[in-house]
Design a protein around this motif. Structure first.
Motif, mmCIF file in Angstrom:
data_model
loop_
_atom_site.group_PDB
_atom_site.id
_atom_site.type_symbol
_atom_site.label_atom_id
_atom_site.label_comp_id
_atom_site.label_asym_id
_atom_site.label_seq_id
_atom_site.Cartn_x
_atom_site.Cartn_y
_atom_site.Cartn_z
ATOM 1 N N MET A 1 42.977 25.935 -105.932
ATOM 2 C CA MET A 1 41.944 26.328 -104.973
ATOM 3 C C MET A 1 41.965 27.822 -104.652
ATOM 4 S SD MET A 1 44.850 25.551 -103.276
ATOM 5 C CE MET A 1 44.952 23.814 -103.083
ATOM 6 N N ILE A 2 43.078 28.506 -104.920
ATOM 7 C CA ILE A 2 43.119 29.957 -104.666
ATOM 8 C C ILE A 2 42.984 30.771 -105.947
ATOM 9 C CG2 ILE A 2 44.402 29.737 -102.496
ATOM 10 C CD1 ILE A 2 46.903 30.762 -104.122
ATOM 11 N N GLN A 3 42.786 30.087 -107.067
ATOM 12 C CA GLN A 3 42.548 30.801 -108.332
ATOM 13 C C GLN A 3 41.108 31.309 -108.335
ATOM 14 O OE1 GLN A 3 45.097 31.428 -110.381
ATOM 15 N NE2 GLN A 3 46.334 30.301 -108.901
ATOM 16 N N GLN A 4 40.771 32.191 -109.257
ATOM 17 C CA GLN A 4 39.483 32.872 -109.234
ATOM 18 C C GLN A 4 38.280 31.930 -109.118
ATOM 19 O OE1 GLN A 4 39.087 36.049 -111.986
ATOM 20 N NE2 GLN A 4 37.210 36.772 -111.059
ATOM 21 N N ALA A 5 38.283 30.791 -109.731
ATOM 22 C CA ALA A 5 37.150 29.871 -109.639
ATOM 23 C C ALA A 5 37.338 28.830 -108.532
ATOM 24 C CB ALA A 5 36.943 29.160 -110.975
ATOM 25 N N GLY A 6 38.417 28.951 -107.760
ATOM 26 C CA GLY A 6 38.730 27.957 -106.732
ATOM 27 C C GLY A 6 37.888 28.078 -105.479
ATOM 28 N N ILE A 7 37.807 26.979 -104.739
ATOM 29 C CA ILE A 7 36.958 26.948 -103.542
ATOM 30 C C ILE A 7 37.484 27.821 -102.400
ATOM 31 C CG2 ILE A 7 35.973 24.668 -104.025
ATOM 32 C CD1 ILE A 7 37.972 23.488 -102.027
ATOM 33 N N CYS A 8 38.748 28.226 -102.462
ATOM 34 C CA CYS A 8 39.322 29.063 -101.403
ATOM 35 C C CYS A 8 39.718 30.451 -101.921
ATOM 36 C CB CYS A 8 40.540 28.368 -100.783
ATOM 37 S SG CYS A 8 40.157 26.790 -100.001
ATOM 38 N N TYR A 9 39.144 30.856 -103.056
ATOM 39 C CA TYR A 9 39.502 32.155 -103.631
ATOM 40 C C TYR A 9 39.037 33.308 -102.742
ATOM 41 C CZ TYR A 9 39.807 36.105 -106.812
ATOM 42 O OH TYR A 9 40.104 37.315 -107.374
ATOM 43 N N TYR A 10 37.837 33.205 -102.218
ATOM 44 C CA TYR A 10 37.302 34.269 -101.356
ATOM 45 C C TYR A 10 37.545 33.926 -99.895
ATOM 46 C CZ TYR A 10 35.066 36.121 -105.500
ATOM 47 O OH TYR A 10 34.836 36.647 -106.746
ATOM 48 N N PRO A 11 37.912 34.867 -99.061
ATOM 49 C CA PRO A 11 38.200 36.250 -99.421
ATOM 50 C C PRO A 11 39.500 36.335 -100.225
ATOM 51 C CG PRO A 11 38.694 35.916 -97.105
ATOM 52 C CD PRO A 11 38.091 34.636 -97.623
ATOM 53 N N SER A 12 39.465 37.184 -101.220
ATOM 54 C CA SER A 12 40.608 37.336 -102.117
ATOM 55 C C SER A 12 41.631 38.288 -101.506
ATOM 56 C CB SER A 12 40.146 37.850 -103.482
ATOM 57 O OG SER A 12 41.261 37.987 -104.331
ATOM 58 N N LEU B 1 45.800 38.414 -99.794
ATOM 59 C CA LEU B 1 47.084 37.706 -99.744
ATOM 60 C C LEU B 1 47.193 36.821 -98.512
ATOM 61 C CD1 LEU B 1 49.784 40.238 -101.010
ATOM 62 C CD2 LEU B 1 49.224 38.000 -101.980
ATOM 63 N N ILE B 2 46.744 37.299 -97.369
ATOM 64 C CA ILE B 2 46.892 36.500 -96.156
ATOM 65 C C ILE B 2 46.037 35.242 -96.218
ATOM 66 C CG2 ILE B 2 45.181 37.696 -94.730
ATOM 67 C CD1 ILE B 2 47.404 37.339 -92.428
ATOM 68 N N ASN B 3 44.846 35.332 -96.805
ATOM 69 C CA ASN B 3 44.007 34.149 -96.946
ATOM 70 C C ASN B 3 44.636 33.162 -97.923
ATOM 71 O OD1 ASN B 3 41.498 32.532 -96.725
ATOM 72 N ND2 ASN B 3 41.360 33.069 -98.884
ATOM 73 N N HIS B 4 45.019 33.637 -99.101
ATOM 74 C CA HIS B 4 45.608 32.754 -100.108
ATOM 75 C C HIS B 4 46.908 32.128 -99.600
ATOM 76 C CE1 HIS B 4 43.304 34.719 -103.701
ATOM 77 N NE2 HIS B 4 42.506 34.123 -102.822
ATOM 78 N N ALA B 5 47.722 32.922 -98.923
ATOM 79 C CA ALA B 5 48.980 32.393 -98.382
ATOM 80 C C ALA B 5 48.700 31.318 -97.334
ATOM 81 C CB ALA B 5 49.824 33.517 -97.789
ATOM 82 N N SER B 6 47.772 31.565 -96.446
ATOM 83 C CA SER B 6 47.455 30.590 -95.400
ATOM 84 C C SER B 6 46.974 29.274 -96.000
ATOM 85 C CB SER B 6 46.394 31.147 -94.447
ATOM 86 O OG SER B 6 46.921 32.201 -93.683
ATOM 87 N N VAL B 7 46.139 29.352 -97.017
ATOM 88 C CA VAL B 7 45.611 28.139 -97.658
ATOM 89 C C VAL B 7 46.745 27.308 -98.252
ATOM 90 C CG1 VAL B 7 44.214 27.275 -99.586
ATOM 91 C CG2 VAL B 7 43.301 29.065 -98.086
ATOM 92 N N VAL B 8 47.612 27.929 -99.049
ATOM 93 C CA VAL B 8 48.660 27.147 -99.717
ATOM 94 C C VAL B 8 49.805 26.783 -98.774
ATOM 95 C CG1 VAL B 8 48.050 27.979 -102.014
ATOM 96 C CG2 VAL B 8 49.859 29.131 -100.741
ATOM 97 N N MET B 9 50.073 27.606 -97.770
ATOM 98 C CA MET B 9 51.086 27.256 -96.778
ATOM 99 C C MET B 9 50.638 26.016 -96.007
ATOM 100 S SD MET B 9 51.933 31.148 -95.571
ATOM 101 C CE MET B 9 52.801 30.773 -94.057
ATOM 102 N N ASN B 10 49.361 25.953 -95.667
ATOM 103 C CA ASN B 10 48.844 24.778 -94.981
ATOM 104 C C ASN B 10 48.846 23.560 -95.899
ATOM 105 O OD1 ASN B 10 47.428 23.448 -92.655
ATOM 106 N ND2 ASN B 10 45.967 23.104 -94.313
ATOM 107 N N CYS C 1 35.856 25.851 -98.179
ATOM 108 C CA CYS C 1 37.321 25.834 -98.163
ATOM 109 C C CYS C 1 37.796 25.066 -96.928
ATOM 110 C CB CYS C 1 37.891 27.250 -98.151
ATOM 111 S SG CYS C 1 39.697 27.284 -98.182
ATOM 112 N N GLN C 2 38.100 23.805 -97.143
ATOM 113 C CA GLN C 2 38.564 22.941 -96.061
ATOM 114 C C GLN C 2 40.086 22.882 -96.076
ATOM 115 O OE1 GLN C 2 36.342 21.584 -93.741
ATOM 116 N NE2 GLN C 2 35.076 23.067 -94.840
ATOM 117 N N TYR C 3 40.698 23.089 -94.937
ATOM 118 C CA TYR C 3 42.158 23.134 -94.843
ATOM 119 C C TYR C 3 42.790 21.748 -94.698
ATOM 120 C CZ TYR C 3 42.983 28.180 -94.547
ATOM 121 O OH TYR C 3 43.116 29.514 -94.816
ATOM 122 N N GLY C 4 42.233 20.750 -95.345
ATOM 123 C CA GLY C 4 42.854 19.443 -95.400
ATOM 124 C C GLY C 4 43.862 19.448 -96.529
ATOM 125 N N TRP C 5 44.713 18.459 -96.634
ATOM 126 C CA TRP C 5 45.726 18.485 -97.685
ATOM 127 C C TRP C 5 45.237 17.850 -98.973
ATOM 128 C CZ3 TRP C 5 48.322 14.677 -100.365
ATOM 129 C CH2 TRP C 5 48.194 13.386 -99.898
#
Length: 126
Positions: free
Chosen positions: A67-78, A80-89, A120-124
């Motif tokens: 989901m944080i890869q270039q074509a992923g639903i949570c890639y943008y905004p690209s 570090l803090i966004n990508h980290a928050s998504v995968v940490m959650n 980009c939904q922060y569900g698991w």
């Protein structure tokens, strides 16, 4: 006779951090929906480390961080803090939302405000 007075901030903190026996955060108002995100003060090294750790651990569970890869639903905004928050959650949710799954060396915090945005939904279940 002397009265024992607990300061209001301490009392509020104790009420907010009421835990049930499973170690899940249970707020005083009964709300149990929580999310794990990166602290805004986290440095880039910590954020990158958190991404690597969370994604490697999720990989052992058969889950991916696509989901944080270039074509992923949570890639943008690209960022570090966004990508980290998504995968940490994602890690926090996948492992049962225990408080100890949202530490990341002190660079994470638990929030009661849903950080989801757009698709980009922060569900698991990502």
């Amino acid at each position: 006779m002397a009265k024992s007075i607990v300061s209001l901030p301490i009392l509020c903190l104790l009420l907010l951090l009421s835990f049930n026996s499973g170690g899940l955060l249970k707020l005083a108002n009964g709300q149990d929906k929580t999310w794990c995100v990166a602290k805004p003060s986290s440095n880039d090294t910590a954020l990158a480390s958190n991404i690597n750790f969370a994604c490697s651990q999720l990989g052992t569970l058969g889950l991916s961080c696509n989901m944080i890869q270039q074509a992923g639903i949570c890639y943008y905004p690209s960022t570090l803090i966004n990508h980290a928050s998504v995968v940490m959650n994602y890690y926090y949710q996948a492992l049962g939302r225990h408080t100890w799954n949202c530490d990341f060396g002190g660079s994470a915090l638990i929030t009661i405000s849903d950080p989801s945005y757009g698709s980009c939904q922060y569900g698991w279940e990502m």
